[in-house]
Enzyme design. Structure first.
Site, mmCIF file in Angstrom:
data_model
loop_
_atom_site.group_PDB
_atom_site.id
_atom_site.type_symbol
_atom_site.label_atom_id
_atom_site.label_comp_id
_atom_site.label_asym_id
_atom_site.label_seq_id
_atom_site.Cartn_x
_atom_site.Cartn_y
_atom_site.Cartn_z
ATOM 1 N N SER A 92 -2.300 -85.654 -26.572
ATOM 2 C CA SER A 92 -1.465 -84.485 -26.881
ATOM 3 C C SER A 92 -0.275 -84.829 -27.760
ATOM 4 O O SER A 92 -0.441 -85.348 -28.849
ATOM 5 C CB SER A 92 -1.032 -83.813 -25.578
ATOM 6 O OG SER A 92 -0.420 -82.587 -25.850
ATOM 7 N N HIS A 93 0.932 -84.605 -27.239
ATOM 8 C CA HIS A 93 2.153 -84.774 -28.026
ATOM 9 C C HIS A 93 2.708 -86.193 -27.919
ATOM 10 O O HIS A 93 3.768 -86.470 -28.478
ATOM 11 C CB HIS A 93 3.190 -83.777 -27.512
ATOM 12 C CG HIS A 93 3.304 -83.850 -26.018
ATOM 13 N ND1 HIS A 93 2.353 -83.304 -25.193
ATOM 14 C CD2 HIS A 93 4.204 -84.453 -25.216
ATOM 15 C CE1 HIS A 93 2.677 -83.545 -23.928
ATOM 16 N NE2 HIS A 93 3.795 -84.242 -23.914
ATOM 17 N N ASP A 108 1.585 -79.585 -32.217
ATOM 18 C CA ASP A 108 1.650 -80.966 -31.716
ATOM 19 C C ASP A 108 0.417 -81.789 -32.090
ATOM 20 O O ASP A 108 -0.425 -81.356 -32.875
ATOM 21 C CB ASP A 108 1.853 -80.971 -30.192
ATOM 22 C CG ASP A 108 0.592 -80.592 -29.448
ATOM 23 O OD1 ASP A 108 -0.159 -79.745 -29.976
ATOM 24 O OD2 ASP A 108 0.336 -81.133 -28.361
ATOM 25 N N ASP A 110 -2.497 -82.570 -30.808
ATOM 26 C CA ASP A 110 -3.853 -82.017 -30.705
ATOM 27 C C ASP A 110 -3.889 -80.511 -30.974
ATOM 28 O O ASP A 110 -4.893 -79.852 -30.687
ATOM 29 C CB ASP A 110 -4.463 -82.346 -29.349
ATOM 30 C CG ASP A 110 -3.670 -81.764 -28.192
ATOM 31 O OD1 ASP A 110 -2.456 -81.533 -28.363
ATOM 32 O OD2 ASP A 110 -4.256 -81.523 -27.126
ATOM 33 N N ASP A 151 -2.455 -77.859 -29.690
ATOM 34 C CA ASP A 151 -2.441 -76.771 -28.698
ATOM 35 C C ASP A 151 -1.039 -76.236 -28.432
ATOM 36 O O ASP A 151 -0.891 -75.181 -27.810
ATOM 37 C CB ASP A 151 -3.159 -77.181 -27.401
ATOM 38 C CG ASP A 151 -2.528 -78.390 -26.727
ATOM 39 O OD1 ASP A 151 -1.605 -78.992 -27.297
ATOM 40 O OD2 ASP A 151 -2.990 -78.730 -25.622
ATOM 41 N N ARG A 152 -0.001 -76.942 -28.889
ATOM 42 C CA ARG A 152 1.361 -76.428 -28.681
ATOM 43 C C ARG A 152 1.874 -75.738 -29.948
ATOM 44 O O ARG A 152 1.373 -75.999 -31.045
ATOM 45 C CB ARG A 152 2.317 -77.567 -28.349
ATOM 46 C CG ARG A 152 2.043 -78.216 -27.025
ATOM 47 C CD ARG A 152 3.116 -79.219 -26.681
ATOM 48 N NE ARG A 152 2.906 -79.670 -25.313
ATOM 49 C CZ ARG A 152 3.795 -80.353 -24.610
ATOM 50 N NH1 ARG A 152 4.953 -80.674 -25.144
ATOM 51 N NH2 ARG A 152 3.537 -80.710 -23.378
ATOM 52 N N LYS A 205 -4.418 -73.817 -24.347
ATOM 53 C CA LYS A 205 -3.373 -73.200 -25.143
ATOM 54 C C LYS A 205 -3.706 -73.430 -26.610
ATOM 55 O O LYS A 205 -4.525 -74.293 -26.937
ATOM 56 C CB LYS A 205 -2.002 -73.737 -24.775
ATOM 57 C CG LYS A 205 -1.876 -75.228 -24.848
ATOM 58 C CD LYS A 205 -0.557 -75.663 -24.224
ATOM 59 C CE LYS A 205 -0.504 -77.152 -24.042
ATOM 60 N NZ LYS A 205 -0.193 -77.558 -22.675
HETATM 61 C C1 G1P Z 1 3.850 -81.271 -19.782
HETATM 62 C C2 G1P Z 1 4.391 -79.862 -19.775
HETATM 63 C C3 G1P Z 1 3.356 -78.919 -19.195
HETATM 64 C C4 G1P Z 1 2.056 -79.049 -19.986
HETATM 65 C C5 G1P Z 1 1.621 -80.505 -20.034
HETATM 66 C C6 G1P Z 1 0.412 -80.694 -20.937
HETATM 67 O O1 G1P Z 1 3.562 -81.691 -18.486
HETATM 68 O O2 G1P Z 1 5.596 -79.778 -19.056
HETATM 69 O O3 G1P Z 1 3.851 -77.609 -19.244
HETATM 70 O O4 G1P Z 1 1.054 -78.268 -19.401
HETATM 71 O O5 G1P Z 1 2.667 -81.316 -20.548
HETATM 72 O O6 G1P Z 1 0.672 -80.312 -22.252
HETATM 73 P P1 G1P Z 1 4.567 -82.574 -17.598
HETATM 74 O O7 G1P Z 1 4.835 -83.831 -18.377
HETATM 75 O O8 G1P Z 1 5.813 -81.773 -17.425
HETATM 76 O O9 G1P Z 1 3.835 -82.799 -16.298
HETATM 77 ZN ZN ZN Z 2 -1.123 -80.907 -26.910
#
Ligand code: G1P
Ligand code: ZN
Length: 548
Positions: free
Chosen positions: A118-119, A282, A284, A286-287, A381
């Site tokens: 992801s990010h 981000d 991948d 999805d954000r 998302k």
């Molecule tokens: C974080 C975000 C959450 C999201 C997740 C995956 O998780 O806060 O809303 O669903 O990344 O993108 P966290 O690190 O807070 O558990």
């Molecule tokens: Zn992501």
């Protein structure tokens, strides 16, 4: 030409892939994934845990980060050795998370494997990840992830074909040891779905009339999608997409679309030459972050504004069934749901909790404060989807981002909102902080904290309204009778130490008070959080590492 002599190898392994309990996939440093047998252990555990996957079709792709191509080749050979019927793989090994969800649904695949962290930062020293999505296009539910996890701890061997690598860059059909593989255009199915949901003609007219935007793909996987859709299909001027080329290390940046990590976009949008609209996505894709001139829209407000105006988009012209938001997300969407006469569900953090509500048709839109917004069109998302929704709204209303946001606040009131993250705390210290808070909860109700009276103080607990499954300890929330809230929880996605997230929200109905700087508006709640949780003492940090 002689056919290569292919064999299925059964390789013994001593490596156990450890997954954070409660998370939908495995996310670790690249160096951990590079250990011989590590990725293989997890992939074999997926195949071992999926009943009836033999002969079925899977979708495979990732966000293009370091190790992506190599992992794709390994997974293809393991899929062949495990009797999978057919794999659709994105060209170059690329598929954004929303695109995997879209392709699984559209092609009615059995499931899919997504390679992404992801990010989180990428590159040889960065993070890598893998997760399994089921046939509805969404992350596997807990009973599957738990089965996979249990298998990773018990597994002793994996199966892999010794077939050569395939040419991932050439579109079309090929095979791995008799298993059919189709290398697909990563953008096509997704772009087609977007063109059905949104009024592309109206958005084309908007750009033709001189409207300007910058979409920051953050050198990650949304680049090819945004360039194809915004610039080629909708006529946004070339260069509207910045950092549009996916890089294995995201150019050394943290590909997380928030004001802290997308500082270049925020600077641009704050300047005198700012385009009309700014957005980012981000690693991948999805954000999303939505930005107007000199105004970053909070994700909680973005969800509420899209919900209030959903019928402008052809895909939502008949209205929405309901809204779901994660517990720490602000209550702005609740007020819209009330006005629309539809339900608003409060779920634990994590997109997987929206799946059942979407499948059951109870909600159409969902969102999280962490820059995640989406709808029933897929089961992840979707960053670019949110950006297109905003473009559709801007085109239909003829208003600016600022006008839309201010009008929303004037009608519904403003939920001032901010999240403070304390990263890299020693795990025992973070647990001690949370335990200390939990111990105080029973006595808090009715107490005055500063000028706010506590209406509810609990450790959030969720019973899924569809299947009744229960998730406990989802975060400490302190709700005040004036609509203010403070929420504390530990991140479940970090890869080193613990991250404490503290979420602050204050409701302000009076429009003459809607222009305060956010941190100023929330300062008394920040002081209360310190007083009850002892954050500085436990974390050893005088201030948060990231404020969004
Ligand atoms: C974080 C975000 C959450 C999201 C997740 C995956 O998780 O806060 O809303 O669903 O990344 O993108 P966290 O690190 O807070 O558990
Ligand atoms: Zn992501």
């Amino acid at each position: 030409m002689t056919e290569p002599d292919l064999t299925i190898q059964t390789i013994r392994t001593q490596v156990f892939a450890g997954q954070q309990p409660g998370t939908s996939g495995l996310r670790k440093k690249v160096t951990v994934f590079q250990q011989p047998g590590y990725l293989e252990n997890f992939v074999q555990s997926i195949f071992d845990s999926l009943q009836g996957c033999a002969g079925q079709m899977l979708v495979l792709g990732g966000d293009g980060r370091f190790h992506n191509r190599q992992a794709v080749q390994t997974i293809l050979k393991m899929a062949a050795a495990n009797g999978i019927g057919r794999v659709l793989v994105g060209q170059g090994g690329i598929l954004s998370t929303p695109a995997v969800s879209c392709v699984i649904r559209k092609r009615q695949a059995f499931g899919g494997i997504i390679l992404s962290a992801s990010h989180n930062p990428g590159g040889a020293d960065g993070d890598f990840g893998i997760k399994y999505n089921i046939g509805n296009g969404g992350p596997a539910p807990e009973k599957i992830t738990e089965a996979i996890y249990a298998r990773t701890q018990a597994i002793s061997e994996y199966r892999i074909s010794d077939a050569p690598d395939i040419d991932l860059d050439r579109l079309g059909a090929c095979a791995v040891d008799g298993m059919a593989v189709e290398v697909i255009d990563p953008v096509a199915d997704y772009a087609e779905q977007m063109s059905q949901l949104f009024d592309f003609d109206a958005i084309r007219k908007l750009f033709a009339g001189g409207f300007t935007m910058r979409f920051d793909a953050m050198s990650a996987v949304s680049g090819p999608y945004a360039t194809a859709i915004l610039e080629r299909m909708l006529g946004a001027p070339r260069g509207s997409v910045m950092h549009g080329q996916p890089l294995e290390d995201f150019g050394g940046h943290h590909p997380d679309p928030n004001p802290a990590h997308a500082a270049e976009l925020i600077d641009l949008m704050s300047g005198e030459q700012a385009p009309d609209f700014g957005a980012a996505s981000d690693g991948d894709a999805d954000r999303n972050m939505i930005v107007g001139q000199k105004l970053a829209v909070t994700p909680s407000d973005s969800l509420a504004i899209l919900a209030a105006n959903a019928t402008v988009a052809p895909g939502y012209k008949n209205g929405i069934a309901g809204i779901a938001r994660s517990m720490p997300t602000s209550c702005a969407a609740d007020r819209v749901a009330e006005a629309l006469g539809v339900p608003c569900f409060e779920t634990p953090t994590g997109w997987k909790f929206f799946g059942n509500l979407l499948d059951a048709g109870k909600v159409t839109l969902c969102g999280e404060e962490s820059y995640g917004t989406g709808s029933s069109h897929i089961r992840e998302k979707d960053g670019l989807w949110a950006v297109l929704f905003w473009l559709n709204l801007l085109a239909a209303s003829g208003k600016s981002v600022r006008e839309l946001v201010q009008q929303h606040w004037a009608r519904f009131g403003r939920n001032y909102y901010s999240r403070h993250d304390y990263e890299g705390i020693a795990t025992e210290r973070a647990n001690a902080l949370m335990d200390g808070l939990r111990a105080q909860l029973p006595a808090m109700k009715g107490q005055m904290l500063g000028s706010h009276r506590v209406e509810l103080a609990d450790d959030f607990h969720y019973a899924d309204p569809v299947d009744g499954s229960v998730s406990s300890h989802q975060g400490v929330r302190i709700v005040f009778d004036d609509g203010a809230r403070i929420v504390f929880r530990l991140s479940g996605t970090g890869t080193s130490g613990a991250t404490l997230r503290v979420y602050f929200e204050k409701y302000e109905p009076d429009s003459s008070q809607h222009d305060l700087p956010t941190q100023q508006a929330l300062a008394d709640l920040v002081a209360i959080a310190e007083q009850i949780a002892g954050i500085a003492e436990h974390s050893g940090m005088a201030r948060p590492s990231v404020i969004t």
